[in-house]
Design a protein around this motif. Structure first.
Motif, PDB file in Angstrom:
ATOM      1  N   ILE A 275     -51.169  -0.997  79.873  1.00 10.09           N
ATOM      2  CA  ILE A 275     -52.189   0.300  80.147  1.00 10.09           C
ATOM      3  C   ILE A 275     -52.974   0.770  79.276  1.00 10.09           C
ATOM      4  O   ILE A 275     -52.668   1.029  78.053  1.00 10.09           O
ATOM      5  N   SER A 276     -54.621   0.770  79.342  1.00 10.59           N
ATOM      6  CA  SER A 276     -55.546   0.601  79.295  1.00 10.59           C
ATOM      7  C   SER A 276     -55.582   1.945  78.523  1.00 10.59           C
ATOM      8  O   SER A 276     -55.880   2.523  77.496  1.00 10.59           O
ATOM      9  N   ASP A 277     -54.952   2.980  79.901  1.00 13.44           N
ATOM     10  CA  ASP A 277     -55.369   4.708  79.265  1.00 13.44           C
ATOM     11  C   ASP A 277     -53.814   5.114  79.028  1.00 13.44           C
ATOM     12  O   ASP A 277     -53.550   4.866  79.786  1.00 13.44           O
ATOM     13  N   TYR A 278     -54.209   6.462  78.680  1.00 10.68           N
ATOM     14  CA  TYR A 278     -52.829   7.143  77.722  1.00 10.68           C
ATOM     15  C   TYR A 278     -52.485   7.264  79.758  1.00 10.68           C
ATOM     16  O   TYR A 278     -53.141   8.016  80.704  1.00 10.68           O
ATOM     17  N   THR A 279     -51.363   7.568  80.031  1.00 10.39           N
ATOM     18  CA  THR A 279     -50.810   7.409  80.989  1.00 10.39           C
ATOM     19  C   THR A 279     -49.044   7.692  81.057  1.00 10.39           C
ATOM     20  O   THR A 279     -48.282   7.401  80.058  1.00 10.39           O
ATOM     21  N   LEU A 280     -48.689   9.164  81.798  1.00 10.85           N
ATOM     22  CA  LEU A 280     -47.595   9.368  81.669  1.00 10.85           C
ATOM     23  C   LEU A 280     -46.560   9.076  82.062  1.00 10.85           C
ATOM     24  O   LEU A 280     -46.023   8.180  83.509  1.00 10.85           O
ATOM     25  N   PHE A 281     -44.921   8.817  81.676  1.00 11.60           N
ATOM     26  CA  PHE A 281     -44.002   8.366  82.155  1.00 11.60           C
ATOM     27  C   PHE A 281     -42.868   9.683  82.183  1.00 11.60           C
ATOM     28  O   PHE A 281     -42.846  10.446  81.834  1.00 11.60           O
ATOM     29  N   ASP A 282     -42.248   9.569  83.558  1.00  8.60           N
ATOM     30  CA  ASP A 282     -41.306  10.474  83.964  1.00  8.60           C
ATOM     31  C   ASP A 282     -40.219   9.779  84.073  1.00  8.60           C
ATOM     32  O   ASP A 282     -40.125   9.526  85.776  1.00  8.60           O
ATOM     33  N   LEU A 283     -39.045   9.991  83.499  1.00  5.62           N
ATOM     34  CA  LEU A 283     -38.247   8.860  83.426  1.00  5.62           C
ATOM     35  C   LEU A 283     -37.098   9.713  83.438  1.00  5.62           C
ATOM     36  O   LEU A 283     -37.051  10.810  83.054  1.00  5.62           O
ATOM     37  N   GLU A 284     -36.227   9.709  85.664  1.00  3.71           N
ATOM     38  CA  GLU A 284     -35.128  10.429  85.173  1.00  3.71           C
ATOM     39  C   GLU A 284     -33.989   9.550  84.846  1.00  3.71           C
ATOM     40  O   GLU A 284     -33.352   8.911  84.717  1.00  3.71           O
ATOM     41  N   PHE A 285     -32.651  11.110  84.040  1.00  7.45           N
ATOM     42  CA  PHE A 285     -31.586  10.459  83.644  1.00  7.45           C
ATOM     43  C   PHE A 285     -30.946  10.146  84.674  1.00  7.45           C
ATOM     44  O   PHE A 285     -30.593  11.016  85.046  1.00  7.45           O
ATOM     45  N   VAL A 286     -30.197   8.848  83.919  1.00 14.75           N
ATOM     46  CA  VAL A 286     -28.679   8.685  85.010  1.00 14.75           C
ATOM     47  C   VAL A 286     -27.797   8.688  83.806  1.00 14.75           C
ATOM     48  O   VAL A 286     -27.643   8.222  82.962  1.00 14.75           O
ATOM     49  N   TYR A 287     -26.862   9.132  84.596  1.00 12.34           N
ATOM     50  CA  TYR A 287     -25.475   9.621  83.742  1.00 12.34           C
ATOM     51  C   TYR A 287     -24.445   8.426  84.655  1.00 12.34           C
ATOM     52  O   TYR A 287     -24.093   8.393  85.447  1.00 12.34           O
ATOM     53  N   PHE A 288     -23.330   8.488  83.601  1.00 15.58           N
ATOM     54  CA  PHE A 288     -22.608   7.239  84.354  1.00 15.58           C
ATOM     55  C   PHE A 288     -21.123   7.669  83.466  1.00 15.58           C
ATOM     56  O   PHE A 288     -20.620   7.382  84.193  1.00 15.58           O
ATOM     57  N   ARG A 289     -20.622   8.947  83.412  1.00 15.91           N
ATOM     58  CA  ARG A 289     -19.481   9.956  82.847  1.00 15.91           C
ATOM     59  C   ARG A 289     -20.231  11.249  82.387  1.00 15.91           C
ATOM     60  O   ARG A 289     -20.921  11.380  81.806  1.00 15.91           O
ATOM     61  N   GLU A 290     -18.739  11.812  82.558  1.00 12.54           N
ATOM     62  CA  GLU A 290     -18.642  13.467  82.163  1.00 12.54           C
ATOM     63  C   GLU A 290     -19.037  13.875  81.133  1.00 12.54           C
ATOM     64  O   GLU A 290     -18.815  12.775  80.643  1.00 12.54           O
ATOM     65  N   GLY A 291     -18.709  14.508  80.649  1.00  9.91           N
ATOM     66  CA  GLY A 291     -18.900  15.537  79.262  1.00  9.91           C
ATOM     67  C   GLY A 291     -20.108  15.401  78.678  1.00  9.91           C
ATOM     68  O   GLY A 291     -21.429  14.451  79.138  1.00  9.91           O
ATOM     69  N   TYR A 292     -20.364  15.829  77.375  1.00 16.19           N
ATOM     70  CA  TYR A 292     -21.637  15.572  75.993  1.00 16.19           C
ATOM     71  C   TYR A 292     -21.488  14.702  75.378  1.00 16.19           C
ATOM     72  O   TYR A 292     -20.806  14.221  75.571  1.00 16.19           O
ATOM     73  N   PRO A 293     -22.754  13.835  74.856  1.00 16.19           N
ATOM     74  CA  PRO A 293     -22.736  12.260  74.379  1.00 16.19           C
ATOM     75  C   PRO A 293     -22.511  13.551  73.066  1.00 16.19           C
ATOM     76  O   PRO A 293     -22.576  14.770  72.662  1.00 16.19           O
ATOM     77  N   ASP A 294     -23.317  12.680  71.656  1.00 15.47           N
ATOM     78  CA  ASP A 294     -22.860  13.384  70.256  1.00 15.47           C
ATOM     79  C   ASP A 294     -23.432  12.652  70.080  1.00 15.47           C
ATOM     80  O   ASP A 294     -24.143  13.499  68.447  1.00 15.47           O
ATOM     81  N   THR A 295     -24.672  11.848  70.295  1.00 18.79           N
ATOM     82  CA  THR A 295     -25.590  10.690  69.909  1.00 18.79           C
ATOM     83  C   THR A 295     -26.883  10.506  71.082  1.00 18.79           C
ATOM     84  O   THR A 295     -26.591  10.602  71.994  1.00 18.79           O
ATOM     85  N   ILE A 296     -27.809  10.771  70.129  1.00 24.51           N
ATOM     86  CA  ILE A 296     -29.272  10.659  71.085  1.00 24.51           C
ATOM     87  C   ILE A 296     -29.921   9.291  70.380  1.00 24.51           C
ATOM     88  O   ILE A 296     -30.277   9.097  69.276  1.00 24.51           O
ATOM     89  N   ASP A 297     -30.408   8.549  71.092  1.00 18.82           N
ATOM     90  CA  ASP A 297     -30.869   7.456  70.753  1.00 18.82           C
ATOM     91  C   ASP A 297     -32.022   7.395  72.236  1.00 18.82           C
ATOM     92  O   ASP A 297     -32.110   6.777  72.600  1.00 18.82           O
TER      93      ASP A 297
END
Length: 329
Positions: A275-297
Motif C-alpha cells: 500500500i504505497s499511499d495512505y489508505t483508509l482502514f475502516d474496521l467494524e467491531f465484532v462482539y462475542f460477549r455482552e457487557g463491557y471490557p476492562d482493557t483495550i489492546d
C-alpha cells in the motif's frame, strides 16, 4: 585509662539513648494514623469515565476518595464523597461529562485514625472515549530512540536498544511522512545478533525488557470500559517477501471464574499487499460477549506473525490519525 573508660561510658549512653529514641519513634508510628496516599498524574482519561491510579502507604488498612467539580471540593460527585476504594492502586470514576474538569483527593486510614487529605489532582475528560495522541503528534525523545506519548498508553520494543545500540535495532520511529499534521508512526521489522525476528510495532501497554522470556516483556493493553462500533485510521504498508501486517483492536476483560482475560470484541485487518499511499482502514467491531471490557489492546504490526518471531526483515508500516467511533446516543 580513666579518660578512655569515661568515653566508653558516654558512647554506651548515646547508643542506649538512640535505641530508646528509635523504639519510641517506632511506637509512635505504630500508634499514629498513616501518611496520605499519592494520587498519580492523570493517564487513562476518557469522555464518560476516567481511571485514577494511586500509590498507597505503609500501615494503612483502608483508603477513601473524594471527587469534585471544583478544586475546593465543595461540589462533590454524589457517589464519590468519602468513597472507600479497593486496595489495588486504581479505581474508576463514572457518570462524568465530556470535556469537563474534575478533582480527586484521597485519604488513608488505620485503627488510629485517618490521614490528612492527599494533594489533589485535576482530571479533564476528553470529548469522547478515545485514547490520547491517536494522531501520533506527541513524542518523547530518549538518548537512543523516540516513543509516542504518553508513557503507559503507547509503547513498542524500542527499549531493547538501550541494552546495546550497536546490536539491538530501533523498531518504531517518528516520521514526518504523515497523512495529516506533522508526524506519523513508522514501524520496521528487524533482527538483532543472536535473536529471532523483532517485529516493528506500535501498541498500547508497557514494555520492559525480559531477557529470560522476551514474550513476557510486553504488558498488553490499558484500562478501558467502552464498546466502540468501528476502528478507523490511515496506513501505508511495504512488505518484504510474503510478510503481512496486522491492524487490530481487541477488547477484553478479566473472568474471575476462569482466572483469565476473555475477549469481548475485536476489529482486525491483515494484508500482504503493498500500500504505497495512505489508505483508509475502516474496521467494524465484532462482539462475542455482552457487557463491557476492562482493557483495550490496540496493535499496528509490520509483521503479523511477530508475536511468534515470524516475519521478514524490512517490512514497514506507517500509521496515522486513527480513531474509534461509537453509536449515537
Amino acid at each position: 585509662m580513666i579518660f578512655k573508660n569515661f568515653n566508653l561510658v558516654i558512647l554506651a549512653v548515646l547508643i542506649v539513648s538512640l535505641s530508646i529514641s528509635s523504639c519510641k519513634k517506632e511506637q509512635e508510628d505504630t500508634n499514629s494514623p498513616p501518611s496520605a496516599p499519592l494520587v498519580s498524574d492523570p493517564l487513562h482519561v476518557y469522555g464518560e469515565y476516567f481511571f485514577v491510579n494511586w500509590i498507597g502507604v505503609t500501615g494503612a488498612t483502608a483508603y477513601y476518595a473524594d471527587v469534585a467539580t471544583d478544586a475546593d471540593f465543595n461540589n462533590m460527585l454524589a457517589d464519590y464523597d468519602n468513597m472507600e476504594v479497593a486496595i489495588n492502586g486504581m479505581f474508576i470514576v463514572e457518570g462524568v461529562i465530556p470535556v469537563t474538569k474534575y478533582y480527586v483527593r484521597m485519604r488513608a486510614q488505620n485503627a488510629n485514625g485517618s490521614s490528612i487529605n492527599s494533594l489533589s489532582k485535576e482530571f479533564t475528560t476528553r470529548v469522547a472515549d478515545l485514547l490520547p495522541n491517536m494522531g501520533m503528534e506527541d513524542w518523547i525523545d530518549y538518548p537512543n530512540y523516540e516513543s509516542p506519548a504518553p508513557v503507559g498508553v503507547w509503547t513498542s520494543a524500542n527499549k531493547v536498544v538501550d541494552l546495546n545500540p550497536t546490536i539491538y535495532p530501533q523498531l518504531l520511529f517518528r516520521t514526518d511522512d504523515a497523512y495529516s499534521g506533522s508526524f506519523a508512526a513508522k514501524a520496521v521489522s528487524n533482527i538483532a545478533i543472536g535473536m529471532p525476528l523483532l517485529t516493528g510495532s506500535l501498541s498500547t501497554g508497557l514494555f520492559n525488557v525480559n531477557l529470560n522470556d522476551f514474550l513476557k516483556s510486553m504488558i498488553i493493553g490499558v484500562p478501558y470500559k467502552s464498546r466502540p462500533v468501528r476502528f478507523q485510521g490511515y496506513y501505508k504498508y511495504f512488505p518484504e517477501g510474503n510478510d503481512s501486517c496486522e491492524i487490530r483492536t481487541s477488547l477484553t476483560r478479566w473472568n474471575f471464574s476462569t482466572g483469565e482475560q476473555e475477549k469481548v470484541g475485536e476489529a482486525i485487518y491483515r494484508t500482504q499487499d503493498t500500500i504505497s499511499d495512505y489508505t483508509l482502514f475502516d474496521l467494524e467491531f465484532v462482539y462475542f460477549r455482552e457487557g463491557y471490557p476492562d482493557t483495550i489492546d490496540m496493535v499496528f504490526a509490520a509483521s503479523a506473525g511477530g508475536e511468534y518471531f515470524i516475519g521478514e526483515v524490512g517490512s514497514t508500516i506507517f500509521v496515522d490519525d486513527f480513531t474509534l467511533t461509537f453509536e449515537q446516543k
